[in-house]
Design an enzyme around this catalytic site. Structure first.
Site, PDB file in Angstrom:
ATOM      1  N   GLU A   1       0.818  -1.221   0.000  1.00 29.93           N
ATOM      2  CA  GLU A   1       0.000   0.000   0.000  1.00 29.93           C
ATOM      3  C   GLU A   1       0.851   1.269   0.000  1.00 29.93           C
ATOM      4  OE1 GLU A   1      -2.775  -0.619   3.279  1.00 29.93           O
ATOM      5  OE2 GLU A   1      -4.114  -1.673   1.926  1.00 29.93           O
TER       6      GLU A   1
ATOM      7  N   ASP B   1      -8.324  -9.082   4.047  1.00 29.19           N
ATOM      8  CA  ASP B   1      -8.024  -7.958   4.949  1.00 29.19           C
ATOM      9  C   ASP B   1      -8.994  -7.874   6.120  1.00 29.19           C
ATOM     10  OD1 ASP B   1      -7.016  -5.705   6.048  1.00 29.19           O
ATOM     11  OD2 ASP B   1      -7.611  -4.331   4.465  1.00 29.19           O
TER      12      ASP B   1
ATOM     13  N   GLU C   1     -12.586  -2.197  11.960  1.00 23.28           N
ATOM     14  CA  GLU C   1     -12.497  -1.466  10.698  1.00 23.28           C
ATOM     15  C   GLU C   1     -13.606  -1.877   9.728  1.00 23.28           C
ATOM     16  OE1 GLU C   1      -8.703  -1.928   8.762  1.00 23.28           O
ATOM     17  OE2 GLU C   1      -9.399  -0.984   6.920  1.00 23.28           O
TER      18      GLU C   1
HETATM   19  C1  GCV Z   1      -2.470   0.435   8.365  1.00 17.93           C
HETATM   20  C2  GCV Z   1      -6.068  -1.932   5.363  1.00 17.93           C
HETATM   21  C3  GCV Z   1      -6.465  -0.657   6.058  1.00 17.93           C
HETATM   22  C4  GCV Z   1      -5.292   0.299   6.204  1.00 17.93           C
HETATM   23  C5  GCV Z   1      -4.187  -0.432   6.933  1.00 17.93           C
HETATM   24  C6  GCV Z   1      -3.829  -1.678   6.134  1.00 17.93           C
HETATM   25  C7  GCV Z   1      -2.731  -2.488   6.794  1.00 17.93           C
HETATM   26  O1  GCV Z   1      -5.792  -1.698   4.034  1.00 17.93           O
HETATM   27  O2  GCV Z   1      -7.485  -0.051   5.357  1.00 17.93           O
HETATM   28  O3  GCV Z   1      -5.733   1.413   6.924  1.00 17.93           O
HETATM   29  O4  GCV Z   1      -3.080   0.398   7.096  1.00 17.93           O
HETATM   30  O5  GCV Z   1      -4.960  -2.490   6.012  1.00 17.93           O
HETATM   31  O6  GCV Z   1      -3.079  -3.425   7.488  1.00 17.93           O
HETATM   32  O7  GCV Z   1      -1.574  -2.190   6.617  1.00 17.93           O
END
Ligand code: GCV
Length: 729
Positions: A320, A394, A422
Site C-alpha cells: 500500500e 483484509d 475497521e
Molecule cells: C495500516 C487496510 C487498512 C489500512 C491499513 C492496512 C494495513 O488496508 O485499510 O488502513 O493500514 O490495512 O493493514 O496495513
C-alpha cells in the site's frame, strides 16, 4: 448581576447552603456514574456475605516482597482489588496464620524457597505460575509462585479474576504457562495523535508532554494488558513515520517503556524502510548497501541505549505505498534480515508483515501474500517472524484462514488479528470477536495431517524455531471507556486471554468478562453471553453472508458498497455478481487460490456441494438458482441471510432493553443508543445490498419477506459523515 445575587443568596442563606450541598451531591453522584474506565478490573463489593467472609478468612495476611517492581505492581493491584471486593485490606507481615497468601519467586520469597516447589515451578517457564493451596506448618495458605516476578504478577491477576468471578479458592491447583511467547498489540497510532482505523478517540500516547509527563492512564493501560497476559506493544502505525526513530521520539518511547516494564510489557516500534534516507541523510535504503546496513546497526544500538529491553521492529514494506526492499530489487527476506542482524545481539525481533498485494484489478488479491512469501520459506534470520493477517484479504468479518499457515515450515509465522472494528461497524457496532479469533485459530490446515490447526501451527514454532507469537491491532484510544463501545472492551480482553491460551472458548471468556464488567445475575449473564456469541454471526450475515467479503464502502470501510468503484478499485472484483450468479471463482477454473491450501481443503473448497456454506462464495461462483442445504435457491438464501441478520440485531437490542436497572444507567444508555444505531445500519446494509444484487439476479424478493422501503439509489446515496480518508490522508 443575577449570578451575583444568586451567589449571595447561596452564601448567606441557610436554605441556599442546603441547596448547594444537595446540588453538589447530585453532581457528584453523576460524576461517579460508571463510564467504563475501569475496564474489567472493576472491583466492586462482593454482596454475597458468606462468600465474602470465606474470602476474607482465606486472605488475612499477604507476604510479598515489594522491592521488586513487578511484585510491587502485584501488591498494589491486590490492595486495590481486595479493598474493592472485600472492603478491607489484609495485613502484610511475616507471621504465618491461616489465610496467608504468599506471592513471589524462589529468589524473592524464602517461604517459597523452603516449600520445595522447584520442580513444579520449573515447568512454568519465564512467564507462567502456579496457584496452590498449601498447608504450611499446619496453616492453610495460598501460594502464587513462579520463576520470574512477571509470572507472579500474572498469577496475581489470575487470582483476582477468581475472586471477581466468585470461584471456590479452597482447593486451587493451577499451573499456567502461556502457549505463545510474544503476545503483542500493534497500535496504529500516528505521531500527530490520530489513530488509523481507530474509533475510540485519539492516541493514548501524549507525544507532546512525554517524557516529562507520564499520565496515570499509561499505568492503567499496562495493568489492563498484564491482567490478560499481553506482553508487548508496538507504539506506532505500520504506515510508519521515520521520525519515531529519531532521538527526540526515542526518549519519549523510553519513558513509556519505563512505565510499562513492571507490567512485563516490552515496547516495539515500526520501522519505516526508507528511514536511512529520511532521517539518516543517505541516498539509498538498499538493504544490501553497506552504509545502509551500518546505519540500521547504529540506529538499533542507539535505541537500546534508551530502551535496554526494546522488543524490536514491526515492518510494513512494499505494501500500500510503503517503501521496501523491492524498491531496490531485493526480497522481503533481504530487508527483514538486515534489520534482524542489527537487533539480534540485543535479543530483539523483527515482525515482517505479509500483507502485500498487487494493486491490480487483473490479479486476485487473495493470491499475493502466499505467493510472495512461500518462496522465502526458511530464508529469514532466526529472529524474524513473518506476520500474515488471519485471512488473505483484509480483516474481513469472515475469511478462511490465510493459506500461509501450515505452509511456512521453516520460518515462524506470527498471527495478526484486528480488534479494532475497521470492517465491522467501527465502535458503533456490538460485535464480540472471540468467535472470529477462535474460528481462525481452530481451523484445520491439514498440513501435517488432520488436526494441524492454525493454533497448533503457531504454537509449534516455539519448539521448532524457539519463538511463537500473535499480534492484534487494538481498538484502544483516548475515549474515557478506552474502546468507544463498552462491549469493545470484551474484544481486547478476549484477545489477551486467547493469546495466552488459544484453547479457551469464546463462551467462557464472555462469561468472565460479563461477571467482571457487570454483575453476577445468572439470567443477565446467560442473556448477554448469548447476545455476544450471536453478534459475530449476525455481523457476518449483514456484511459478508455465505462467504462474501470486502463489499463495504471503500472510502470509509463503513456501510454497504457492493456497487462501489473508482479508478483503482471495483467491488465487483470481490463479489463477481452477474446474471448467472454470485461469488469469486477461486478454484482451478478461476484464480486457483484453492491450490494454496492442503489437498484435502483444496478439494473441499472447490466443489459447492462440499465447500462449507460459510466460505461458499469466497471460493465459488455459484448460480442464482443453485439449491442450498436449506432447500432454498442461492438468491433466496442470500436474501434470507440479510433479513435474519437484521432480525438478530433487533433481538440484541430487545435483550439489552430488558437490562435496564441491572447495569449502571450511564452504561445502559450508552449501549442502548448504539444498538439502535446498529439496527438502523443493518437495515441500510440489508436493503441496499439486496436491491443491488437483485439487479443481477433479476429475481423477486422471497414472498415471505418484506420489500425494502426505498429504491436502490436511496441506499447508495446515504452519506457517511465521518470520511476517514478525507480527514486523515
Ligand atoms: C495500516 C487496510 C487498512 C489500512 C491499513 C492496512 C494495513 O488496508 O485499510 O488502513 O493500514 O490495512 O493493514 O496495513
Amino acid at each position: 448581576m443575577l449570578s451575583y445575587k444568586l451567589y449571595k443568596f447561596f452564601l448567606m442563606n441557610l436554605v441556599g447552603r442546603i441547596i448547594v450541598i444537595v446540588l453538589f451531591m447530585t453532581v457528584s453522584a453523576e460524576s461517579f456514574a460508571e463510564n467504563g474506565y475501569e475496564l474489567w478490573m472493576r472491583y466492586r463489593n462482593i454482596e454475597e456475605k458468606n462468600l465474602a467472609s470465606t474470602y476474607i478468612n482465606s486472605i488475612k495476611n499477604i507476604q510479598i516482597d515489594r522491592s521488586f517492581p513487578s511484585l510491587k505492581a502485584a501488591a498494589d493491584e491486590l490492595t486495590l482489588a481486595l479493598e474493592g471486593l472485600l472492603g478491607e485490606v489484609p495485613v502484610s507481615d511475616t507471621t504465618l496464620v491461616d489465610g496467608t497468601l504468599i506471592i513471589g519467586t524462589e529468589t524473592s520469597s524464602p517461604m517459597i524457597r523452603n516449600l520445595k516447589l522447584s520442580s513444579k515451578i520449573a515447568g512454568t517457564g519465564d512467564e507462567g505460575y502456579i496457584i496452590q493451596n498449601i498447608l504450611i506448618n499446619g496453616k492453610s495458605c495460598i501460594v502464587i509462585a513462579s520463576n520470574t516476578e512477571i509470572g507472579a504478577l500474572y498469577g496475581t491477576f489470575h487470582f483476582i479474576r477468581l475472586l471477581q468471578t466468585r470461584q471456590d479458592i479452597s482447593e486451587l491447583n493451577i499451573l499456567e504457562v502461556p502457549k505463545l511467547k510474544f503476545r503483542v498489540l500493534n497500535h496504529w497510532d500516528n505521531l500527530n495523535g490520530t489513530v488509523e482505523r481507530g474509533y475510540a478517540g485519539y492516541s493514548l500516547w501524549d507525544w507532546q508532554r512525554l517524557p516529562m509527563y507520564v499520565d496515570r492512564r499509561m499505568i492503567d493501560y499496562a495493568r489492563a494488558n498484564a491482567s490478560v497476559g499481553i506482553n508487548g506493544t508496538v507504539l506506532n502505525n505500520v504506515n510508519a513515520n521515520s521520525k519515531s526513530l529519531t532521538r527526540e521520539y526515542l526518549i519519549k518511547a523510553a519513558a513509556l517503556a519505563d512505565a510499562f516494564r513492571p507490567y512485563g510489557i516490552k515496547v516495539y516500534l515500526t520501522a519505516k524502510f526508507s528511514a536511512p534516507i529520511e532521517i539518516g541523510g543517505l541516498k539509498t535504503a538498499d538493504p544490501l548497501d553497506p552504509a545502509v546496513r551500518k546505519w540500521w546497526k547504529n540506529k538499533v544500538n542507539d535505541i537500546y541505549r534508551y530502551i535496554p529491553d526494546f522488543g524490536g521492529f514491526l515492518v510494513k514494506a512494499n505494501s500500500e505505498g510503503q517503501p521496501g526492499p523491492q524498491d531496490y530489487h531485493r526480497t522481503h527476506a533481504d530487508g527483514a534480515n538486515m534489520m534482524a542482524e542489527a537487533l539480534e545481539p540485543h535479543g530483539g525481533i523483527v515482525m515482517w508483515r505479509a500483507f502485500v498485494y498487487e494493486n491490480s484489478r487483473n490479479v486476485d488479491r487473495a493470491l499475493n501474500g502466499y505467493n510472495e512469501f512461500i518462496k522465502l520459506n526458511g530464508k529469514f534470520n532466526k529472529n524474524v517472524f513473518v506476520q500474515p493477517k488471519n485471512g488473505a484479504i483484509d480483516f474481513q468479518p469472515r475469511e478462511p484462514f490465510h493459506p500461509l499457515f501450515g505452509k511456512m515450515t521453516d520460518t515462524p509465522l506470527m498471527m495478526e488479528f484486528q480488534i479494532t472494528q475497521e470492517y465491522l461497524g467501527y465502535s458503533t457496532n456490538l460485535v464480540y470477536l472471540a468467535p472470529l479469533f477462535k474460528e481462525t485459530l481452530d481451523s484445520d490446515t491439514y498440513t501435517k495431517g488432520k488436526g494441524t490447526t492454525v493454533a497448533k501451527v503457531l504454537e509449534d514454532y516455539q519448539r521448532s524455531n524457539g519463538m511463537s507469537g500473535i499480534a492484534a491491532v487494538p481498538n484502544i484510544g483516548s475515549d474515557i471507556n478506552w474502546t468507544g463501545h463498552l462491549f469493545g472492551q470484551a474484544n481486547w480482553f478476549a484477545y489477551g486471554l486467547l493469546a495466552w491460551n488459544p484453547q479457551r472458548t469464546a463462551e467462557e471468556i464472555a462469561d468472565d468478562w460479563i461477571k467482571m464488567t457487570f454483575n453476577h445475575d445468572k439470567d443477565f449473564i446467560n442473556a448477554i453471553r448469548e447476545m455476544m456469541i450471536l453478534s459475530r454471526e449476525t455481523a457476518v450475515k449483514i456484511r459478508g453472508a455465505l462467504g462474501l467479503n470486502h463489499i463495504m464502502n471503500f472510502a470509509t470501510h463503513y456501510g454497504p458498497g457492493p456497487w462501489y468503484k473508482d479508478n483503482h478499485w471495483d467491488a465487483r472484483d470481490y463479489h463477481k455478481a452477474d446474471t448467472y450468479g454470485l461469488g469469486v471463482d477461486r478454484t482451478a477454473t478461476g484464480s486457483n487460490v484453492v491450490a494454496q491450501y492442503a489437498p484435502e481443503l483444496s478439494k473441499l473448497f472447490s466443489d459447492p456441494k462440499t465447500c462449507p456454506q460459510k466460505y461458499l462464495l469466497y471460493f465459488n461462483h455459484v448460480a442464482w438458482g443453485y439449491i442450498m442445504p436449506s432447500g432454498r435457491t442461492l438468491w433466496d438464501e442470500l436474501v434470507h441471510q440479510y433479513f435474519k441478520g437484521t432480525d438478530e440485531v433487533t433481538q440484541m437490542r430487545r435483550i439489552w432493553d430488558t437490562m435496564e436497572g441491572k447495569v449502571d444507567a450511564q452504561c445502559f444508555n450508552h449501549v442502548k443508543q448504539l444498538l439502535k444505531a446498529q439496527e438502523d445500519e443493518a437495515i441500510w446494509w440489508r436493503d441496499g445490498s439486496v436491491l443491488y444484487f437483485q439487479t443481477f439476479s433479476k429475481l423477486p424478493i422471497p414472498a415471505d419477506l418484506p420489500k425494502p422501503e426505498h429504491e436502490l439509489n436511496y441506499y447508495k446515496r446515504i452519506p457517511f459523515p465521518y470520511d476517514w480518508n478525507g480527514i486523515y490522508k
